[in-house]
Design a protein around this motif. Structure first.
Motif, PDB file in Angstrom:
ATOM      1  N   HIS A 214     -25.694  -3.492   0.237  1.00  0.00           N
ATOM      2  CA  HIS A 214     -26.592  -2.929  -0.464  1.00  0.00           C
ATOM      3  C   HIS A 214     -26.542  -1.546  -0.238  1.00  0.00           C
ATOM      4  CE1 HIS A 214     -30.374  -2.356  -2.473  1.00  0.00           C
ATOM      5  NE2 HIS A 214     -31.142  -2.081  -1.541  1.00  0.00           N
ATOM      6  N   ILE A 215     -26.835  -1.099   0.897  1.00  0.00           N
ATOM      7  CA  ILE A 215     -26.912   0.404   1.183  1.00  0.00           C
ATOM      8  C   ILE A 215     -26.140   0.456   2.722  1.00  0.00           C
ATOM      9  CG2 ILE A 215     -28.902   1.131   0.070  1.00  0.00           C
ATOM     10  CD1 ILE A 215     -30.509   0.916   2.731  1.00  0.00           C
TER      11      ILE A 215
ATOM     12  N   LYS B 283     -25.332  -6.468  -3.093  1.00  0.00           N
ATOM     13  CA  LYS B 283     -24.549  -6.072  -4.489  1.00  0.00           C
ATOM     14  C   LYS B 283     -23.136  -6.587  -3.962  1.00  0.00           C
ATOM     15  CE  LYS B 283     -23.272  -0.887  -4.174  1.00  0.00           C
ATOM     16  NZ  LYS B 283     -24.212  -0.422  -2.811  1.00  0.00           N
TER      17      LYS B 283
ATOM     18  N   ASP C 160     -18.490   0.085  -3.537  1.00  0.00           N
ATOM     19  CA  ASP C 160     -19.226   1.487  -3.251  1.00  0.00           C
ATOM     20  C   ASP C 160     -18.702   1.905  -1.940  1.00  0.00           C
ATOM     21  OD1 ASP C 160     -21.095   3.320  -2.519  1.00  0.00           O
ATOM     22  OD2 ASP C 160     -22.808   2.020  -2.301  1.00  0.00           O
TER      23      ASP C 160
ATOM     24  N   GLY D 180     -29.487   5.408  -0.173  1.00  0.00           N
ATOM     25  CA  GLY D 180     -28.673   4.438  -0.790  1.00  0.00           C
ATOM     26  C   GLY D 180     -28.104   4.906  -2.152  1.00  0.00           C
ATOM     27  N   LYS D 181     -29.164   5.081  -3.064  1.00  0.00           N
ATOM     28  CA  LYS D 181     -28.544   5.349  -4.450  1.00  0.00           C
ATOM     29  C   LYS D 181     -28.364   6.876  -4.471  1.00  0.00           C
ATOM     30  CE  LYS D 181     -29.215   2.955  -7.484  1.00  0.00           C
ATOM     31  NZ  LYS D 181     -30.342   2.971  -8.513  1.00  0.00           N
TER      32      LYS D 181
ATOM     33  N   ARG E  17     -24.682   7.373  -2.911  1.00  0.00           N
ATOM     34  CA  ARG E  17     -23.696   6.613  -3.836  1.00  0.00           C
ATOM     35  C   ARG E  17     -23.358   7.508  -4.961  1.00  0.00           C
ATOM     36  NH1 ARG E  17     -24.318   0.987  -7.135  1.00  0.00           N
ATOM     37  NH2 ARG E  17     -22.050   0.673  -7.856  1.00  0.00           N
TER      38      ARG E  17
ATOM     39  N   SER F 197     -26.883   0.489 -10.664  1.00  0.00           N
ATOM     40  CA  SER F 197     -27.961  -0.467  -9.812  1.00  0.00           C
ATOM     41  C   SER F 197     -27.556  -0.807  -8.547  1.00  0.00           C
ATOM     42  CB  SER F 197     -28.291  -1.627 -10.662  1.00  0.00           C
ATOM     43  OG  SER F 197     -29.012  -2.655  -9.667  1.00  0.00           O
ATOM     44  N   ASP F 198     -27.955  -1.002  -7.435  1.00  0.00           N
ATOM     45  CA  ASP F 198     -27.711  -1.361  -5.985  1.00  0.00           C
ATOM     46  C   ASP F 198     -27.983  -2.846  -5.896  1.00  0.00           C
ATOM     47  OD1 ASP F 198     -26.469   0.726  -5.557  1.00  0.00           O
ATOM     48  OD2 ASP F 198     -28.238   1.792  -4.746  1.00  0.00           O
TER      49      ASP F 198
END
Length: 313
Positions: free
Chosen positions: A94-95, A117, A121, A173-174, A177, A269-270
């Motif tokens: 996810h992160i 996810k 990544d 996270g987002k 990325r 999206s994560d």
């Protein structure tokens, strides 16, 4: 034998009554097992927090001295026990530092996903699958009509304009990325980062993640450079700058309703989409699926004749 009340949804959060601990509690508790450091999963003030080291770093930055009474740091696949329940963390993808939580009690394995996810990544550990008797899965996007596009293809949309872009994204996270994706696929873009996001970026780098090129936001630089600038801001800043001029507004999210006012729709999206959830269930091979963080009704209908699906929330 699967215990139907092994995990119970309460107003405080998901409670493991047999281990006397909470998973990602919403209120302060004595013992909290934390999947990852997003604010809807990790609050400050718990007496004992069990998590990965990276998750603790994010929490310490966000909550300072109120992050936790004591952190109990655990590596992936490292086993520890709380009141007879054997626990280990499994990478969730996810992160950075995010984990699924595998719990074993009386010979039965319960796997809580937290957020996860399957998309690749470079800025976090990839998801790993383990088999369990019960899968407790998030269902944020558990809708057969939801399919997340490939992030590496979505980011190319930013190359379709030379205008400066205000890019809204979650700070943890987002943001990281997207910086990595832009460096790989939008080489002409000059990335400026809002000051509130920078500490999280630095923690990523301190943990060995190569972010690529970026700069701290400078108003003069943005004003004097008419093209190919991307100014990354957190959601609150993005919403407050709704009258910003000479920029194209873009918000990176998997939610369609949050794209309504964006001039470029950037679906990154994560979380797991419908196909990812189905694939995860196939890999984990549970006897039962318990759903959380979203609507699991469509999963229940999908598996009506083949798998027990219980809605926790």
């Amino acid at each position: 034998m699967i215990l139907d009340d092994f995990i119970v949804a309460t107003k405080t959060g998901l409670f493991c009554r047999y281990g006397d601990f909470y998973l990602d509690p919403k209120e302060i508790v004595k013992d909290a097992v934390i999947s990852h450091a997003h604010g809807d999963h990790a609050i400050g003030g718990n007496l004992n927090v069990y998590c990965t080291e990276t998750t603790s770093l994010f929490m310490k930055h966000r909550y300072k001295k109120f992050a936790a009474g004591e952190f109990h740091l655990k590596g992936y696949h490292e086993h520890f026990t709380l009141n007879g329940v054997k626990i280990s963390f499994i990478p969730a993808g996810h992160i950075l530092g995010s984990a699924m939580i595998l719990m074993e009690y009386q010979g039965v394995k319960y796997l809580y996903t937290g957020d996860y996810k399957l998309q690749p990544d470079k800025t976090c550990e990839p998801i790993e699958f383990v088999q369990a008797d019960v899968l407790i899965t998030e269902t944020t996007f558990a809708d057969p009509n939801t399919r997340h596009p490939v992030a590496e293809e979505e980011i190319l949309k930013l190359n379709g304009t030379q205008s400066n872009i205000m890019l809204g994204a979650y700070a943890l996270g987002k943001c990281q990325r997207l910086i990595s994706l832009m460096n790989d696929h939008c080489p002409e873009k000059r990335i400026l980062v809002h000051h509130s996001m920078m500490p999280f970026v630095k923690i990523y780098e301190q943990n060995g993640i190569n972010m690529g090129k970026y700069e701290m936001y400078d108003r003069k630089v943005m004003k004097n450079t008419p093209a190919n600038m991307v100014y990354m801001v957190p959601p609150m800043v993005f919403r407050s700058y709704f009258r910003a001029i000479n920029v194209i507004r873009v918000f990176a999210t998997g939610w369609k309703h949050l794209q309504n006012n964006s001039e470029i729709q950037l679906y990154v999206s994560d979380h797991a989409d419908w196909n990812d959830i189905i694939y995860t269930i196939d890999q984990v091979k549970p006897t039962e699926v318990w759903t959380n963080h979203g609507d699991g009704k469509q999963l229940k209908e999908h598996f009506a004749n083949s798998l027990v699906v219980k809605l926790l929330t």
